[in-house]
Design a protein around this motif. Structure first.
Motif, PDB file in Angstrom:
ATOM      1  N   UNK A   1     -11.641  26.963  -6.760  1.00  0.00           N
ATOM      2  CA  UNK A   1     -11.085  27.140  -8.101  1.00  0.00           C
ATOM      3  C   UNK A   1     -10.450  28.506  -8.295  1.00  0.00           C
ATOM      4  N   UNK A   2     -11.062  29.550  -7.698  1.00  0.00           N
ATOM      5  CA  UNK A   2     -10.497  30.874  -7.921  1.00  0.00           C
ATOM      6  C   UNK A   2      -9.215  31.109  -7.129  1.00  0.00           C
ATOM      7  N   UNK A   3      -8.871  30.185  -6.199  1.00  0.00           N
ATOM      8  CA  UNK A   3      -7.656  30.334  -5.404  1.00  0.00           C
ATOM      9  C   UNK A   3      -6.548  29.381  -5.858  1.00  0.00           C
ATOM     10  N   UNK A   4      -6.828  28.551  -6.837  1.00  0.00           N
ATOM     11  CA  UNK A   4      -5.846  27.548  -7.264  1.00  0.00           C
ATOM     12  C   UNK A   4      -4.682  28.195  -7.999  1.00  0.00           C
ATOM     13  N   UNK A   5      -3.474  27.633  -7.729  1.00  0.00           N
ATOM     14  CA  UNK A   5      -2.263  28.046  -8.432  1.00  0.00           C
ATOM     15  C   UNK A   5      -1.923  26.936  -9.417  1.00  0.00           C
ATOM     16  N   UNK A   6      -1.925  27.233 -10.709  1.00  0.00           N
ATOM     17  CA  UNK A   6      -1.698  26.165 -11.703  1.00  0.00           C
ATOM     18  C   UNK A   6      -0.322  25.521 -11.602  1.00  0.00           C
ATOM     19  N   UNK A   7       0.636  26.160 -10.931  1.00  0.00           N
ATOM     20  CA  UNK A   7       1.973  25.584 -10.818  1.00  0.00           C
ATOM     21  C   UNK A   7       2.182  24.830  -9.494  1.00  0.00           C
ATOM     22  N   UNK A   8       1.129  24.749  -8.674  1.00  0.00           N
ATOM     23  CA  UNK A   8       1.227  24.068  -7.374  1.00  0.00           C
ATOM     24  C   UNK A   8       0.533  22.711  -7.451  1.00  0.00           C
ATOM     25  N   UNK A   9       1.153  21.719  -6.869  1.00  0.00           N
ATOM     26  CA  UNK A   9       0.582  20.363  -6.848  1.00  0.00           C
ATOM     27  C   UNK A   9      -0.210  20.189  -5.561  1.00  0.00           C
ATOM     28  N   UNK A  10      -1.488  19.839  -5.705  1.00  0.00           N
ATOM     29  CA  UNK A  10      -2.348  19.639  -4.541  1.00  0.00           C
ATOM     30  C   UNK A  10      -2.746  18.168  -4.355  1.00  0.00           C
ATOM     31  N   UNK A  11      -2.308  17.304  -5.273  1.00  0.00           N
ATOM     32  CA  UNK A  11      -2.848  15.948  -5.301  1.00  0.00           C
ATOM     33  C   UNK A  11      -2.006  14.960  -4.479  1.00  0.00           C
ATOM     34  N   UNK A  12      -2.712  13.925  -4.010  1.00  0.00           N
ATOM     35  CA  UNK A  12      -2.066  12.778  -3.378  1.00  0.00           C
ATOM     36  C   UNK A  12      -2.740  11.512  -3.873  1.00  0.00           C
ATOM     37  N   UNK A  13      -2.117  10.379  -3.639  1.00  0.00           N
ATOM     38  CA  UNK A  13      -2.680   9.111  -4.113  1.00  0.00           C
ATOM     39  C   UNK A  13      -2.549   8.034  -3.030  1.00  0.00           C
ATOM     40  N   UNK A  14      -3.577   7.188  -2.954  1.00  0.00           N
ATOM     41  CA  UNK A  14      -3.521   5.960  -2.153  1.00  0.00           C
ATOM     42  C   UNK A  14      -3.578   4.807  -3.156  1.00  0.00           C
ATOM     43  N   UNK A  15      -2.508   4.033  -3.213  1.00  0.00           N
ATOM     44  CA  UNK A  15      -2.367   3.009  -4.251  1.00  0.00           C
ATOM     45  C   UNK A  15      -2.166   1.634  -3.615  1.00  0.00           C
ATOM     46  N   UNK A  16      -2.890   0.680  -4.172  1.00  0.00           N
ATOM     47  CA  UNK A  16      -2.670  -0.720  -3.792  1.00  0.00           C
ATOM     48  C   UNK A  16      -1.945  -1.394  -4.952  1.00  0.00           C
ATOM     49  N   UNK A  17      -0.716  -1.853  -4.669  1.00  0.00           N
ATOM     50  CA  UNK A  17       0.156  -2.400  -5.713  1.00  0.00           C
ATOM     51  C   UNK A  17       0.412  -3.876  -5.476  1.00  0.00           C
TER      52      UNK A  17
ATOM     53  N   UNK B   1       0.860  -1.181   0.000  1.00  0.00           N
ATOM     54  CA  UNK B   1       0.000   0.000   0.000  1.00  0.00           C
ATOM     55  C   UNK B   1       0.895   1.229   0.000  1.00  0.00           C
ATOM     56  N   UNK B   2       0.695   2.103  -0.998  1.00  0.00           N
ATOM     57  CA  UNK B   2       1.503   3.309  -1.137  1.00  0.00           C
ATOM     58  C   UNK B   2       0.639   4.526  -0.824  1.00  0.00           C
ATOM     59  N   UNK B   3       1.118   5.325   0.101  1.00  0.00           N
ATOM     60  CA  UNK B   3       0.458   6.585   0.424  1.00  0.00           C
ATOM     61  C   UNK B   3       1.388   7.705  -0.057  1.00  0.00           C
ATOM     62  N   UNK B   4       0.973   8.434  -1.123  1.00  0.00           N
ATOM     63  CA  UNK B   4       1.836   9.428  -1.773  1.00  0.00           C
ATOM     64  C   UNK B   4       1.239  10.822  -1.598  1.00  0.00           C
ATOM     65  N   UNK B   5       2.042  11.726  -1.061  1.00  0.00           N
ATOM     66  CA  UNK B   5       1.649  13.140  -0.979  1.00  0.00           C
ATOM     67  C   UNK B   5       2.794  13.937  -1.603  1.00  0.00           C
ATOM     68  N   UNK B   6       2.593  14.305  -2.883  1.00  0.00           N
ATOM     69  CA  UNK B   6       3.660  14.994  -3.619  1.00  0.00           C
ATOM     70  C   UNK B   6       3.814  16.423  -3.113  1.00  0.00           C
ATOM     71  N   UNK B   7       5.039  16.912  -3.141  1.00  0.00           N
ATOM     72  CA  UNK B   7       5.336  18.251  -2.662  1.00  0.00           C
ATOM     73  C   UNK B   7       4.664  19.323  -3.510  1.00  0.00           C
ATOM     74  N   UNK B   8       4.347  20.435  -2.876  1.00  0.00           N
ATOM     75  CA  UNK B   8       3.636  21.522  -3.575  1.00  0.00           C
ATOM     76  C   UNK B   8       4.445  22.060  -4.746  1.00  0.00           C
TER      77      UNK B   8
END
Length: 741
Positions: free
Chosen positions: A208-224, A166-173
């Motif tokens: 949406x009006x506060x989002x920065x297109x160059x900032x990463x907000x996503x994370x993933x929970x992966x079962x491998x 199980x991978x818990x990924x939180x990519x840097x901003x």
């Protein structure tokens, strides 16, 4: 020491420990069916197989690993309750235990490569064993991409467990600004295995009006689902590891695999972090980060002078679990492994292995020291120097303590030998179609190692004879009013400075008349001879003597019982038989506790000196003046058979005004040895006689006196045979003691 020498020593230790584990494993298997709560035995058997498999892998013994792995898998099924304990399973596991023993013994002999013939035999055993396993359900290999909320709910409920990572990924901003695409890392994971479940975590998304297109907000929970190791999976995220939170945890089948890997690790890892890294449960980066975090906490508390905060710094395991570097079950397995390693190291610190040859050499040197000390003590008596006598006396006392301590090093429990017969009784009783229970008592009785090594074969003959000829079949036993299952008892205990080993059965007993008839037929005795029960039963030890009506694969040819007596006699022991027709037979072996050094009692006959083992001596009395050269005397109303050592050894006796009698005991009987002089106690170092004197009866060996002369050591059991005729003759010779007041 060179690397090759270190490996040889390590391999020797591996083989010794493996053989000990296999012996324990066999013992637990033999007692498995009779154990009402077998869980601990099953765990012990499983741990033994685990350890052997893991250690074999360290030395590259892949053929042992392959065979033991299958055995271990079946034991895991047994441990998990998916297979029940039964005689069929035990019967299938015991030959596998034997096969592993054979493979390890080949390593002892220097044959470390796989043997095709043994592999074929092993495959046959594993085919029989595999019949007990249950087929595992086929693994799924489905890659799904579902809506985040639904899939997250499934993961939280732990309802889907098709993967092993199980991978818990939180990519840097700043991942996008650094030129990194999170999806490309996720896609690359496909090269290592199948992504079975993927949930996108978007709670960090702003409006949406506060989002920065160059900032990463996503994370993933992966079962491998992947066969890759944790370090290899972590390597995928090498370029974003510093700025991102990467948690890689095993679960489902993955947790079990890590626990198994931890159990198989060698015993040279004592730190928790080393164990987890070696098993692949955490990576070196994760360990370094956790240690760094722990050290920072400790340093901060010390700088603040806060003792409570310093004491509250979390342990390494807590940090690793908190930051999801390792799952709690895997951590617990590692902690248990660490505990086992520490316990083993503590045991090793308390005991060491000593080569038997070195120990034998030490005993020989102490024997020479005893002789030299006796010489000094003798010389000191010639001088009227009380100070010298006191010093030599103290020296002899210390020598005696050293002697006793050295002999104690060679003492081992007889139970190690007895445990061999659990398997023998099981296999032979099955071959004979008889139900036989083995009862062992006195297994903790200690005896000299050299005696233990040489008594195994005689005991094997006696046990097999008892099962084949002594114990009846179930229908015969039931007809006689006995339980259907027979009992065979191995018993050991100390008696009068010697060890007694009994082999008893509750079978039909010896047929006195049949033995006499066979002895007359073979010309061993005359038809009109009158023999005691002891003399009749002693006939079964004559070469080629057998009263068996049928010959089996085990016995009945008259070969074996004479060998038993010869081997026991070679150990300065003797064997006697008690039997009751229809009730059973007891073979009783008397052996000395040690074959090296004994306390003796010196006596003189003419110019010769003899040593009587002190543990056989009860008392010394003067021979009555009117006794003449009779074969018995009255000892306080008791008939005491006499043995004149001058007649036995053909030594010219000095004319004494009165002779002395040394009263000795053997097997509950008494006799008196008539001698000229009593010379007191003497520490006796036993020296074997040369081949020329091997067949002289009544002599157990020789020793060197302090003045350099040689004295013969009297074989008490053999001399008791001289008393048999005198004892029977004297039974009615003395009038019954008067009880009148």
């Amino acid at each position: 020491m060179s690397f090759d020498e270190e490996m040889k020593n390590a391999l020797k230790t591996f083989t010794l420990e493996s053989l000990e584990l296999l012996q324990d494993m066999e013992e637990h298997l033999l007692n498995l069916e009779d154990d009402e709560a077998p869980a601990e035995r099953i765990n012990a058997i499983f741990r033994a197989a685990h350890t052997i498999k893991g250690s074999s892998g360290v030395f590259g013994l892949t053929h042992i690993v392959a065979f033991t792995h299958v055995v271990e898998s079946v034991l895991d099924e047994l441990r998990g309750g998916r297979i029940g304990v039964g005689s069929e399973l035990v019967a299938a596991l015991l030959p596998c235990c034997d096969h592993i023993t054979l493979l390890v013994r080949n390593v002892v002999d220097g044959r470390t490569e796989e043997d095709a013939a043994l592999t074929a035999e092993g495959k046959q055993l594993l085919d029989e064993l595999n019949a007990f396993t249950q087929a595992a359900p086929a693994d799924k290999a489905v890659t799904e991409f579902k809506c985040p909320r639904e899939q997250l709910q499934k993961l939280e409920n732990d309802s889907v467990k098709d993967g092993n990572w199980h991978l818990s990924l939180r990519f840097g901003a700043d991942s996008f600004r650094d030129g990194m695409d999170p999806l490309s890392f996720v896609s690359y994971l496909r090269t290592l295995g199948d992504i079975v479940q993927l949930v996108t975590i978007c709670q960090a998304l702003p409006p949406a009006d506060e989002m920065d297109p160059e900032t990463c907000y996503l994370g993933f929970e992966i079962e491998l689902k992947s066969s890759a190791g944790k370090a290899e999976i972590e390597g995928v995220f090498e370029f974003v590891r510093e700025s991102s939170i990467i948690r890689i945890l095993p679960y489902g089948s993955g947790i079990g695999e890590f626990i198994e890997l931890i159990d198989e690790l060698p015993e040279n890892l004592s730190y928790l972090g080393e164990i987890l890294v070696a098993a692949g449960a955490i990576t070196r980066h994760e360990l370094d980060d956790a240690l760094h975090h722990q050290q920072n906490k400790m340093q901060t508390a010390r700088e603040q002078g806060n003792a409570e905060a310093e004491a509250a710094v979390p342990a390494l395991g807590e940090i690793l679990v908190k930051y999801q570097a390792v799952s709690e079950p895997v951590l617990n397995a590692a902690l248990e492994k660490q505990k086992q390693v520490k316990e083993k190291k503590n045991q090793e610190a308390q005991s060491i292995r000593v080569d038997a040859e070195r120990l034998d050499k030490l005993i020989d040197l102490i024997g020479e020291l005893v002789i030299a000390g006796a010489g000094v003590n003798l010389r000191s008596r010639l001088f009227a120097d009380e100070g010298l006598k006191e010093m030599t006396g103290e020296t002899m006392r210390l020598i005696e303590e050293v002697r006793d301590g050295a002999l104690q090093l060679r003492m081992v429990p007889i139970g190690t030998t007895f445990s061999r017969f659990q398997r023998v009784v099981r296999d032979v009783s099955k071959e004979l179609g008889k139900g036989i229970d083995l009862i062992v008592t006195g297994g903790d009785t200690e005896v000299d190692k050299s005696v233990v090594e040489k008594i195994g074969d005689p005991l094997m003959h006696l046990v097999r004879n008892a099962m084949d000829h002594g114990i009846e079949t179930a229908d015969v036993r039931l007809a006689c009013g006995k339980p259907a299952r027979g009992s065979l008892t191995l018993k050991a205990y100390h008696s009068s400075g010697s060890i007694v080993i009994e082999v008893s059965d509750d079978g039909g007993g010896l047929n006195r008349e049949r033995i006499l008839a066979k002895a007359v037929e073979r010309g061993l005795i005359q038809a009109h001879d009158v023999l005691s029960d002891h003399e009749v039963y002693a006939l079964i030890f004559e070469p080629g003597f057998s009263t068996a009506q049928t010959v089996s694969n085990l016995s009945g040819r008259g070969v074996g019982m004479d060998v038993v007596k010869r081997n026991v006699t070679a150990l300065r022991g003797n064997i006697e038989v008690d039997s009751r027709l229809g009730a059973g037979t007891t073979m009783r072996i008397h052996l000395p506790l040690t074959l090296a050094i004994i306390d003796g009692f010196l006596v003189g006959v003419g110019k010769a000196t003899f040593v009587i083992p002190l543990d056989r001596v009860i008392e010394c009395v003067a021979l009555p003046e009117d006794a003449g050269e009779r074969e018995y005397m009255d000892l306080r109303g008791e008939v005491l058979p006499l043995v004149w050592l001058s007649q036995v050894f053909d030594v010219e006796s000095h004319q004494q005004r009165r002779h002395n009698v040394v009263v000795v005991e053997h097997a509950g009987n008494k006799a008196g040895f008539v001698v000229d002089r009593l010379q007191g106690e003497f520490q006796t170092v036993i020296k074997p006689l040369g081949k020329l004197f091997t067949y002289i009866k009544g002599v157990a060996g020789s020793t060197i006196l302090g003045d350099g002369k040689v004295a013969l050591i009297v074989d008490v059991p053999t001399l008791f045979e001289f008393c048999e005729r005198a004892n029977r003759h004297a039974e009615h010779a003395l009038p019954a003691p008067s009880h009148a007041s």
